[in-house]
Design an enzyme around this catalytic site. Structure first.
Site, PDB file in Angstrom:
ATOM      1  N   ARG A  17       8.437  34.671  26.120  1.00 26.68           N
ATOM      2  CA  ARG A  17       9.954  34.255  26.212  1.00 26.68           C
ATOM      3  C   ARG A  17      10.017  33.624  27.941  1.00 26.68           C
ATOM      4  O   ARG A  17       9.500  34.155  28.655  1.00 26.68           O
ATOM      5  CB  ARG A  17      10.926  35.070  25.876  1.00 26.68           C
ATOM      6  CG  ARG A  17      10.832  36.123  26.439  1.00 26.68           C
ATOM      7  CD  ARG A  17      12.378  37.093  26.718  1.00 26.68           C
ATOM      8  NE  ARG A  17      12.895  36.290  27.760  1.00 26.68           N
ATOM      9  CZ  ARG A  17      12.806  36.777  29.073  1.00 26.68           C
ATOM     10  NH1 ARG A  17      11.716  37.403  29.352  1.00 26.68           N
ATOM     11  NH2 ARG A  17      13.451  36.058  29.978  1.00 26.68           N
ATOM     12  N   GLN A  49      17.953  41.989  28.357  1.00 22.45           N
ATOM     13  CA  GLN A  49      16.617  41.663  29.096  1.00 22.45           C
ATOM     14  C   GLN A  49      16.490  42.246  30.408  1.00 22.45           C
ATOM     15  O   GLN A  49      15.432  42.525  31.028  1.00 22.45           O
ATOM     16  CB  GLN A  49      16.484  39.827  29.506  1.00 22.45           C
ATOM     17  CG  GLN A  49      16.514  39.023  28.242  1.00 22.45           C
ATOM     18  CD  GLN A  49      17.807  38.807  27.708  1.00 22.45           C
ATOM     19  OE1 GLN A  49      18.778  39.483  27.682  1.00 22.45           O
ATOM     20  NE2 GLN A  49      17.871  37.514  27.025  1.00 22.45           N
ATOM     21  N   ARG A 109      10.112  26.463  19.566  1.00 24.61           N
ATOM     22  CA  ARG A 109      11.670  26.721  19.958  1.00 24.61           C
ATOM     23  C   ARG A 109      12.382  25.409  20.223  1.00 24.61           C
ATOM     24  O   ARG A 109      11.844  25.039  21.463  1.00 24.61           O
ATOM     25  CB  ARG A 109      11.678  28.012  21.105  1.00 24.61           C
ATOM     26  CG  ARG A 109      11.848  29.179  20.386  1.00 24.61           C
ATOM     27  CD  ARG A 109      11.861  30.236  21.477  1.00 24.61           C
ATOM     28  NE  ARG A 109      13.447  30.414  22.023  1.00 24.61           N
ATOM     29  CZ  ARG A 109      13.859  30.963  22.870  1.00 24.61           C
ATOM     30  NH1 ARG A 109      12.680  31.859  23.698  1.00 24.61           N
ATOM     31  NH2 ARG A 109      14.926  31.208  23.393  1.00 24.61           N
ATOM     32  N   ASN A 115      23.725  29.533  33.408  1.00 30.41           N
ATOM     33  CA  ASN A 115      22.878  30.484  33.280  1.00 30.41           C
ATOM     34  C   ASN A 115      23.390  31.579  32.168  1.00 30.41           C
ATOM     35  O   ASN A 115      24.299  31.513  31.817  1.00 30.41           O
ATOM     36  CB  ASN A 115      22.673  31.209  34.734  1.00 30.41           C
ATOM     37  CG  ASN A 115      21.365  32.009  34.910  1.00 30.41           C
ATOM     38  OD1 ASN A 115      20.468  31.754  34.404  1.00 30.41           O
ATOM     39  ND2 ASN A 115      21.803  33.160  35.559  1.00 30.41           N
ATOM     40  N   LYS A 116      22.587  32.619  32.173  1.00 33.34           N
ATOM     41  CA  LYS A 116      22.769  33.415  31.253  1.00 33.34           C
ATOM     42  C   LYS A 116      24.288  34.126  31.210  1.00 33.34           C
ATOM     43  O   LYS A 116      24.979  34.437  32.254  1.00 33.34           O
ATOM     44  CB  LYS A 116      21.818  34.780  31.420  1.00 33.34           C
ATOM     45  CG  LYS A 116      22.207  35.799  30.520  1.00 33.34           C
ATOM     46  CD  LYS A 116      21.491  35.646  29.230  1.00 33.34           C
ATOM     47  CE  LYS A 116      20.043  35.214  29.230  1.00 33.34           C
ATOM     48  NZ  LYS A 116      19.750  34.743  27.979  1.00 33.34           N
ATOM     49  N   ASP A 175      19.702  28.060  34.353  1.00 33.90           N
ATOM     50  CA  ASP A 175      18.992  27.245  33.158  1.00 33.90           C
ATOM     51  C   ASP A 175      19.295  25.757  33.436  1.00 33.90           C
ATOM     52  O   ASP A 175      18.340  24.981  32.985  1.00 33.90           O
ATOM     53  CB  ASP A 175      19.808  27.702  31.929  1.00 33.90           C
ATOM     54  CG  ASP A 175      19.240  28.982  31.302  1.00 33.90           C
ATOM     55  OD1 ASP A 175      20.158  29.701  31.042  1.00 33.90           O
ATOM     56  OD2 ASP A 175      18.047  29.235  30.902  1.00 33.90           O
TER      57      ASP A 175
END
Lengths: 346, 346
Positions: free
Chosen positions: A62, A194, A98, A245-246, A235
Site C-alpha cells: 500500500r 497506519q 486499486r 491528506n489522511k 495525497d
C-alpha cells in the site's frame, strides 16, 4: 492470515530490508507484506499476475508511490510470462487493482508505452526515480529540523508507502541520520491505524526514538512534550497550497497553528495538482462505516481524508527544495522547474 | 464475558431503562452492565458486597457520579447483611474499589456518616440529588441550542455515566425533547471508545439522530457538517475556567475556536475545584500503554485526559444556570450560591 493464501514466503531475501520493501529478483517481485506488520515481518514473492493483483487489492503493498513501483514490476513480470492479448489483459488487470491509486495507472501506462518493449528497464527506472526523489526530498528537509527536540507526525509516509525512503517519514529519518537528536510522536491514525502499525515499525527499524499517541492526544502533546515541528505527507496539493491528506491532518494543522508550531507537508512535485485552484473542489471520499462503528446500524461519517488550508502550512518540502508562502507565487514557480529526473534519463 | 461471572441476570427489571441505569430493588442493586454494551443490553443484580466491588472495579458501572450512586446503595446493601467490623470492612472495600473516583469516596463517607443509620435513605437522597442536578443542568442548557442544526460531543456523559440524566449528553437530550431539531456527531473517543460504545447507544435509546466519527475527523466535520456548537463534560474545573476532561477535549476546543463555533462545558458545581487557581497544577494521569499500542514494547504516551484553557470555553452549563466569562468573577460567584439541594433536605 490472508498473506498465506497468495504469493509464497521467500526464504532468501538478499537486500530486502524495511528500507527496500519492494525488489525485483529475476522471476518475481519480493515484497514486505504490510498486512502482517507489525506482528510479523513476512516477505512474499509475487510470481504471476494473480499474485500482483492480489497483493495490491488486499493492501499487501500500500501507499500510492509503492503501488506504482510494484505495479510497474508487475507489468515486467507479466511480459515474461504472457504475450499478445493476454499481456494486454494483464496490464489492464494490474492497472485496475486499486482504481483510486493515481500512481498505479500512471506507472502501468508508462511501462506499456515503452517503445522497445524493455519493460523491466522502465520499471527499474520508475523505482530508481522514486528512490532518488525521496532522497532529495529528505535532504531538503534536514535544515528545517532542530538540532534537538521532538516532532509529531500522522499516518504512514515511510519506505513502505513509497518503495523509496519515504516522504515525511523519510525526512525525519534523514534528519536523524544527519546527526540531529530528534524523537518522534506518532499518531495512531484511526480508523486503519497506519501510524500504530507501520510508522512505529519503520521508526523502530530506522532506530529513531518513537512514542505512539492516540490522534486526539496531539494537542496536549504539542503543549506538554516540546514538539518543535509537525510533518505529514499529502495525497494532493492545490495551487493555493490547500492539502488533501489522511483524515486528521487538518485537526493537527489547526492545533499546530494554535501552539505556534511549524507545520510542514512533505511531498514530491507529482503530488501537486497545478490545475486545481484550491482545495474546495476536492471531493471528500467516504469509506465504509464498518471501519469505525461498533454497533451494527449506527450511522457513521467516515471521510478518508480532509483538506488543510494552505494558510496553515508553514512550507512544503519537495525534491526541488523548500516551497514557502506566498504559495500563489511559489507553487506555480515549482511547476515551471525543468524535470531533472527526465533529463537524467536521456 | 465477565458479566456472567459476578452478579446475576435480572429477569424482572421494572422501571430500569437506559435513563435509570442503577436502581435499588429491596435486596440488591440492579444495574445496566456497561461492559456488555452496545452488543448486548444486560441487566445485572448485585446481591452482596463482592458483586458491588466487582461491578465498580471491572467497569460494569462507570462514570464518576454513577459510581457514587451505586457505591452508596452498595453501603445500604452491606448494612442489610453485615454488622460491626464486617460492615466497616465492607464500607472500606467499596470506597476503594476505584481509588481515583472522587465521587465514590465522597458517597461512601456521606452514607457512613448518617447518624440514625438509615443508610438506604441516605443513598436514595444521593441518587435523587444527582437526578435533580442533571435535570436542572439540562434545563439550563436548552436556550444555548439552535432550533435546528448539528452539535458535536466527545466521550460519554449520559445517564450511564451519572445515574441521572447525564451532563453534556443530558443537555443534548433535554434540548431535543424541548422540540429542537438537532442531530449529534459523536466522537468515538479513543482509546476506550466510550463515544462509539456508549454515547451512540444512549442517543439511539433517546431517539436523537446521531452519527459516529473518529476523533480526528472533528475538524473537517466542524467545517463541512454545519456544527452549531460543541458540548462536553468535565472531570475538574479550575477557578480560571481551565477544564480537565477526557483526552481529546482540548483538541476539539482549539478546532471549535478556529471555526468560530461555541464550545460549552456541562458540569455540576461539584466538578468545580474552587481551591485550584488554574489548570497548570492538574497532573496529567497516564494510563497503560496496552490500551493503545499494537506491537509489544512500543513506547506510548497515553494521557487519560487533557486540560483545556478557560479562554477556549464559551460558557459552563451548571445546575445553577449558565456561567459566562470573565471566569475570574463568575466562577467564584458560583461558589457563593446557597446549596439548594442541601436546603431541600431540611
Amino acid at each position: 492470515l490472508p498473506h498465506l493464501l497468495h504469493g509464497e514466503r521467500a526464504t532468501a531475501r538478499k537486500g530486502l530490508t524495511s528500507d527496500v520493501p519492494v525488489a525485483w529478483d529475476g522471476d518475481g517481485i519480493e515484497f514486505i507484506d504490510q498486512r502482517a506488520l507489525p506482528r510479523e515481518f513476512v516477505v512474499l514473492k509475487a510470481r504471476n499476475v494473480d499474485d500482483v493483483v492480489d497483493a495490491i487489492a488486499t493492501l499487501g503493498v500500500r501507499g500510492a508511490p509503492a503501488i506504482g513501483v510494484f505495479g510497474a514490476y508487475g507489468c515486467a513480470l507479466a511480459a515474461q510470462q504472457l504475450g499478445g492479448t493476454e499481456l494486454e489483459r494483464a496490464f489492464a488487470r494490474i492497472r485496475e487493482a486499486r482504481p483510486t491509486a493515481v500512481n498505479l495507472a500512471w506507472a502501468v501506462d508508462r511501462v506499456r508505452a515503452r517503445a522497445d518493449g524493455d519493460y523491466l528497464t522502465e520499471a527499474r527506472t520508475i523505482h530508481d526515480e522514486q528512490v532518488e526523489m525521496d532522497r532529495l526530498l529528505g535532504e531538503s528537509a534536514i535544515e528545517l529540523f532542530p538540532s534537538t527536540g521532538n516532532v509529531l507526525t500522522h499516518c504512514n509516509t515511510g519506505p513502505l508507502a513509497t518503495a523509496g525512503g519515504g516522504t515525511a517519514l523519510g525526512a525525519i529519518v534523514a534528519a536523524y541520520r544527519s546527526g540531529k537528536s530528534i524523537a518522534v510522536f506518532a499518531c495512531e491514525t484511526r480508523p486503519l491505524l497506519q501510524g500504530a502499525r507501520l510508522t512505529m515499525y519503520e521508526l523502530g527499524q530506522a532506530g529513531v526514538p518513537a512514542t505512539l499517541i492516540v490522534d486526539s492526544a496531539a494537542a496536549i502533546t504539542m503543549r506538554r512534550k516540546d514538539i518543535q515541528l509537525v510533518i505529514v505527507g499529502a495525497d494532493r496539493i492545490a495551487r493555493n497550497g490547500d492539502v488533501a491528506n489522511k483524515i486528521g491532518t487538518y485537526t493537527h494543522a489547526i492545533a499546530a497553528a494554535y501552539h505556534g508550531i511549524p507545520f510542514y507537508v512533505a511531498a514530491p512535485r507529482s503530488t501537486f495538482d497545478f490545475s486545481l485552484e484550491s482545495g474546495d473542489a476536492i471531493p471528500i471520499e467516504e469509506r465504509r462505516p464498518e471501519e469505525v462503528r461498533i454497533a451494527e446500524g449506527d450511522a457513521v461519517y467516515n471521510p478518508a481524508f480532509d483538506v488543510t488550508p494552505g494558510r496553515l502550512v508553514t512550507a512544503f518540502i519537495t525534491e526541488y527544495g523548500i516551497i514557502r508562502p506566498p504559495y500563489f507565487e511559489s507553487i506555480p514557480d515549482l511547476e515551471t522547474r525543468p524535470n531533472f529526473l527526465a533529463a537524467k534519463r536521456h
